[in-house]
Design a protein around this motif. Structure first.
Motif, PDB file in Angstrom:
ATOM      1  N   ILE A   1      52.595  21.675 -37.148  1.00  0.00           N
ATOM      2  CA  ILE A   1      51.932  20.797 -38.106  1.00  0.00           C
ATOM      3  C   ILE A   1      52.063  19.343 -37.656  1.00  0.00           C
ATOM      4  O   ILE A   1      53.123  18.917 -37.177  1.00  0.00           O
ATOM      5  CB  ILE A   1      52.511  20.991 -39.536  1.00  0.00           C
ATOM      6  CG1 ILE A   1      51.631  20.280 -40.577  1.00  0.00           C
ATOM      7  CG2 ILE A   1      53.950  20.537 -39.624  1.00  0.00           C
ATOM      8  CD1 ILE A   1      50.306  20.924 -40.813  1.00  0.00           C
ATOM      9  N   VAL A   2      50.982  18.570 -37.814  1.00  0.00           N
ATOM     10  CA  VAL A   2      50.979  17.145 -37.463  1.00  0.00           C
ATOM     11  C   VAL A   2      50.519  16.363 -38.694  1.00  0.00           C
ATOM     12  O   VAL A   2      49.326  16.108 -38.876  1.00  0.00           O
ATOM     13  CB  VAL A   2      50.061  16.854 -36.262  1.00  0.00           C
ATOM     14  CG1 VAL A   2      50.179  15.383 -35.848  1.00  0.00           C
ATOM     15  CG2 VAL A   2      50.384  17.764 -35.087  1.00  0.00           C
ATOM     16  N   PRO A   3      51.439  15.998 -39.596  1.00  0.00           N
ATOM     17  CA  PRO A   3      51.055  15.223 -40.782  1.00  0.00           C
ATOM     18  C   PRO A   3      50.650  13.801 -40.374  1.00  0.00           C
ATOM     19  O   PRO A   3      51.364  13.143 -39.608  1.00  0.00           O
ATOM     20  CB  PRO A   3      52.329  15.212 -41.634  1.00  0.00           C
ATOM     21  CG  PRO A   3      53.220  16.264 -41.034  1.00  0.00           C
ATOM     22  CD  PRO A   3      52.863  16.305 -39.589  1.00  0.00           C
ATOM     23  N   LEU A   4      49.534  13.329 -40.899  1.00  0.00           N
ATOM     24  CA  LEU A   4      49.006  12.021 -40.517  1.00  0.00           C
ATOM     25  C   LEU A   4      49.055  11.047 -41.683  1.00  0.00           C
ATOM     26  O   LEU A   4      48.797  11.418 -42.836  1.00  0.00           O
ATOM     27  CB  LEU A   4      47.567  12.159 -40.021  1.00  0.00           C
ATOM     28  CG  LEU A   4      47.391  12.998 -38.754  1.00  0.00           C
ATOM     29  CD1 LEU A   4      45.921  13.306 -38.521  1.00  0.00           C
ATOM     30  CD2 LEU A   4      47.991  12.284 -37.553  1.00  0.00           C
TER      31      LEU A   4
ATOM     32  N   PRO B   1      54.654   9.698 -50.325  1.00  0.00           N
ATOM     33  CA  PRO B   1      53.621  10.403 -49.563  1.00  0.00           C
ATOM     34  C   PRO B   1      54.217  11.513 -48.713  1.00  0.00           C
ATOM     35  O   PRO B   1      55.208  11.319 -48.008  1.00  0.00           O
ATOM     36  CB  PRO B   1      52.989   9.304 -48.700  1.00  0.00           C
ATOM     37  CG  PRO B   1      53.994   8.199 -48.668  1.00  0.00           C
ATOM     38  CD  PRO B   1      54.715   8.260 -49.967  1.00  0.00           C
ATOM     39  N   MET B   2      53.602  12.681 -48.766  1.00  0.00           N
ATOM     40  CA  MET B   2      54.152  13.852 -48.103  1.00  0.00           C
ATOM     41  C   MET B   2      53.979  13.818 -46.585  1.00  0.00           C
ATOM     42  O   MET B   2      54.593  14.612 -45.876  1.00  0.00           O
ATOM     43  CB  MET B   2      53.537  15.128 -48.689  1.00  0.00           C
ATOM     44  CG  MET B   2      53.905  15.351 -50.143  1.00  0.00           C
ATOM     45  SD  MET B   2      53.064  16.755 -50.911  1.00  0.00           S
ATOM     46  CE  MET B   2      53.892  18.119 -50.108  1.00  0.00           C
ATOM     47  N   PHE B   3      53.139  12.898 -46.082  1.00  0.00           N
ATOM     48  CA  PHE B   3      53.047  12.778 -44.623  1.00  0.00           C
ATOM     49  C   PHE B   3      54.291  12.125 -44.046  1.00  0.00           C
ATOM     50  O   PHE B   3      54.520  12.146 -42.838  1.00  0.00           O
ATOM     51  CB  PHE B   3      51.803  11.981 -44.219  1.00  0.00           C
ATOM     52  CG  PHE B   3      51.728  10.575 -44.757  1.00  0.00           C
ATOM     53  CD1 PHE B   3      52.537   9.576 -44.265  1.00  0.00           C
ATOM     54  CD2 PHE B   3      50.837  10.259 -45.768  1.00  0.00           C
ATOM     55  CE1 PHE B   3      52.479   8.279 -44.769  1.00  0.00           C
ATOM     56  CE2 PHE B   3      50.754   8.970 -46.271  1.00  0.00           C
ATOM     57  CZ  PHE B   3      51.572   7.984 -45.767  1.00  0.00           C
ATOM     58  N   HIS B   4      55.109  11.554 -44.912  1.00  0.00           N
ATOM     59  CA  HIS B   4      56.344  10.915 -44.485  1.00  0.00           C
ATOM     60  C   HIS B   4      57.501  11.874 -44.706  1.00  0.00           C
ATOM     61  O   HIS B   4      57.498  12.676 -45.644  1.00  0.00           O
ATOM     62  CB  HIS B   4      56.566   9.624 -45.282  1.00  0.00           C
ATOM     63  CG  HIS B   4      57.757   8.843 -44.843  1.00  0.00           C
ATOM     64  ND1 HIS B   4      58.907   8.781 -45.582  1.00  0.00           N
ATOM     65  CD2 HIS B   4      57.986   8.107 -43.731  1.00  0.00           C
ATOM     66  CE1 HIS B   4      59.799   8.022 -44.953  1.00  0.00           C
ATOM     67  NE2 HIS B   4      59.263   7.611 -43.826  1.00  0.00           N
TER      68      HIS B   4
ATOM     69  N   PRO C   1      54.857   4.932 -45.797  1.00  0.00           N
ATOM     70  CA  PRO C   1      56.068   5.289 -46.536  1.00  0.00           C
ATOM     71  C   PRO C   1      56.542   4.224 -47.514  1.00  0.00           C
ATOM     72  O   PRO C   1      57.517   4.419 -48.209  1.00  0.00           O
ATOM     73  CB  PRO C   1      57.115   5.469 -45.422  1.00  0.00           C
ATOM     74  CG  PRO C   1      56.324   5.690 -44.186  1.00  0.00           C
ATOM     75  CD  PRO C   1      55.084   4.892 -44.346  1.00  0.00           C
ATOM     76  N   GLY C   2      55.868   3.054 -47.544  1.00  0.00           N
ATOM     77  CA  GLY C   2      56.252   2.016 -48.497  1.00  0.00           C
ATOM     78  C   GLY C   2      57.129   0.922 -47.948  1.00  0.00           C
ATOM     79  O   GLY C   2      57.645   0.095 -48.708  1.00  0.00           O
TER      80      GLY C   2
END
Length: 494
Positions: free
Chosen positions: A79-82, A192-195, A473-474
């Motif tokens: 998986i490659v979360p962007l 955010p779930m990509f982080h 990620p903030g």
């Protein structure tokens, strides 16, 4: 548990009828969730995505995101979360660097179509999933690559952090030790779930049979409404989110008495924010988590911060999680770079052997953070090495100055960095978002003088009417704010 299929199989066997996810009014049981995860492999088989191939994911938080996060590695792919807040060129770079064969997305991919062999929309994904047969999970090994997690881009071109099944499962166990959850908890996903921080809870909650309420995009009032409606008891947020939740709760109070645990991480948090969090959410334990994408992400935790506000111990990030080792690259008692070792430490950076060699030293990850340990093993972070200002030969650590500025009652947000100065080399510069227009630079500088040595006091203050720029990620993007001051110079320090 050794690989990502393990928590899924555990949930299927033990927690099958319980609600696993709530998102946008939709509920799915653990049985339904695991069944959908099994079908992910069949979809990828049909699309001729081979084992070990990379699968890009560009989407908002959702239960579908969670099933792809778990299902893709469980099928033997990567998986490659962007980061959905990146510009198209940044996204294209990550997809091309990863060699992703497919992008699964809930949004218009635009020019990203040219970066992969195929784009699968969430709508097409749902159609395929409804007609696919569930498959047995792949026979993956602990050291097989599970995900490529591209760094936030706050310090130059993004790198693909290689996390194995072992890395992510180790982090799941470390999280349960450092941030213990009970099977009757309800967990609110707000980051955010990509982080790595946003997806930190996913496998932990699945293994324990804990319901996760997913917020597609952070909006403080909506989050608080969901806490009240679903009696959410635990969450993890970055400090900017915690501050926003405080403001929203103060303006329109909800029944948040169910909250028993508020964890925060990804960047330092001001004492004043902690104090106000304890006031607005008095029944919640405050927990500081420290880590990095490269450590999957958890390294240390400091529990019950609400009891440590204003103390020296409260300025630490706690002890390393059980199973994680750390050391300081400096003489005993001195500040130096923090190094981390454990089963959670990444395999390396994708296709970047030189950067990998710089970051990993005999299995120890060099964090780039400056810190020290006290005589009881508590870790104190002084700052990121790159954020240290040298002014007139004296070291100034930005977080120390920011901590004082945040104590001013008229400051909403603030960040500090060095800008060029002809005499001192660099001077301390602050960018502040005030609560109202009455705050002046003189007021703030005088306020800082009461708590800081003269060389640490900001020499210049810039006020902004809108929030500070942040990464996905903030984290505050200091690089963007600093860039204009260093334009035309060969380097960004003097």
């Amino acid at each position: 548990m050794r690989t990502i299929p393990d928590p899924l199989l555990r949930a299927e066997a033990i927690h099958n009828p319980k609600t696993a996810f709530v998102c946008d009014g939709r509920e799915r049981t653990f049985g339904e969730f695991v069944d959908r995860c099994r079908r992910v492999g069949k979809i990828l088989d049909d699309l001729e995505i081979g084992h070990g191939e990379r699968v890009g994911l560009l989407a908002a938080n959702s239960d579908t995101y969670a099933e792809l996060y778990a299902g893709v590695p469980s099928s033997g792919r990567v998986i490659v979360p962007l980061n959905s807040r990146w510009a198209e060129p940044e996204l294209a770079y990550a997809l091309e660097d990863a060699g992703a064969k497919i992008l699964i997305s809930d949004q218009d991919p635009g020019g990203l179509i040219s970066s992969v062999d195929r784009v699968l929309s969430f709508e097409d994904y749902e159609v395929r999933l409804s007609t696919s047969e569930p498959l047995e999970f792949a026979d993956v090994k602990e050291d097989d690559l599970a995900g490529l997690f591209y760094t936030g881009g706050t310090t130059g071109r993004s790198k693909g952090v290689m996390l194995s099944h072992r890395n992510l499962i180790a982090n799941t166990l470390h999280s349960q030790i450092t941030m213990p959850l009970d099977d009757d908890d309800t967990y609110l996903i707000v980051a955010p779930m990509f982080h790595a921080a946003g997806s930190n809870s996913v496998l932990q909650c699945i293994a324990l049979g804990i319901c996760q309420v997913v917020v597609p995009a952070f909006e403080p009032n909506r989050c608080l409404d969901l806490v009240e409606k679903h009696r959410c008891s635990a969450t993890l947020a970055v400090p900017t989110m915690v501050a926003a939740l405080i403001e929203a709760q103060a303006a329109t109070p909800r029944d948040t008495s169910s909250l028993r645990l508020i964890a925060h991480g990804a960047s330092p948090i001001a004492t004043e924010v902690l104090r106000r969090a304890n006031e607005e959410f008095p029944g919640a334990e405050l927990l500081h988590l420290y880590g990095a994408t490269e450590t999957a992400p958890l390294v240390t935790g400091l529990r019950h911060e609400e009891d440590l506000i204003g103390t020296s111990r409260g300025k630490s990030v706690g002890h390393p999680s059980l199973g994680v080792s750390l050391r300081i690259d400096a003489s005993t008692g001195e500040a130096g770079e923090v190094l981390v070792n454990g089963p959670n430490v990444m395999q390396g950076y994708w296709n970047k052997p030189e950067q990998t060699a710089e970051a990993l030293e005999d299995g120890w990850y060099r964090t780039g953070d400056i810190g020290y340990l006290d005589d009881e093993g508590y870790l104190y972070l002084v700052d990121r090495a790159k954020d240290m200002i040298i002014s007139g030969g004296e070291n100034v650590y930005c977080s120390e100055v920011e901590e004082v500025i945040y104590q001013h009652p008229k400051v909403l947000e603030a960040t500090v960095f060095g800008i060029p100065h002809e005499q001192w080399g660099e001077q301390v510069h602050a960018v502040v978002v005030p609560r109202d227009d009455s705050l002046t630079d003189t007021d703030l500088i005088d306020f800082c003088r009461t708590s800081l040595g003269g060389y640490k006091v900001p020499r210049s203050v810039e006020f902004q009417s809108k929030e500070l720029p942040k990464s996905g990620p903030g984290k505050v993007l200091k690089r963007e704010l600093r860039a204009p001051f260093w334009e035309g110079k060969d380097r960004s320090i003097n």
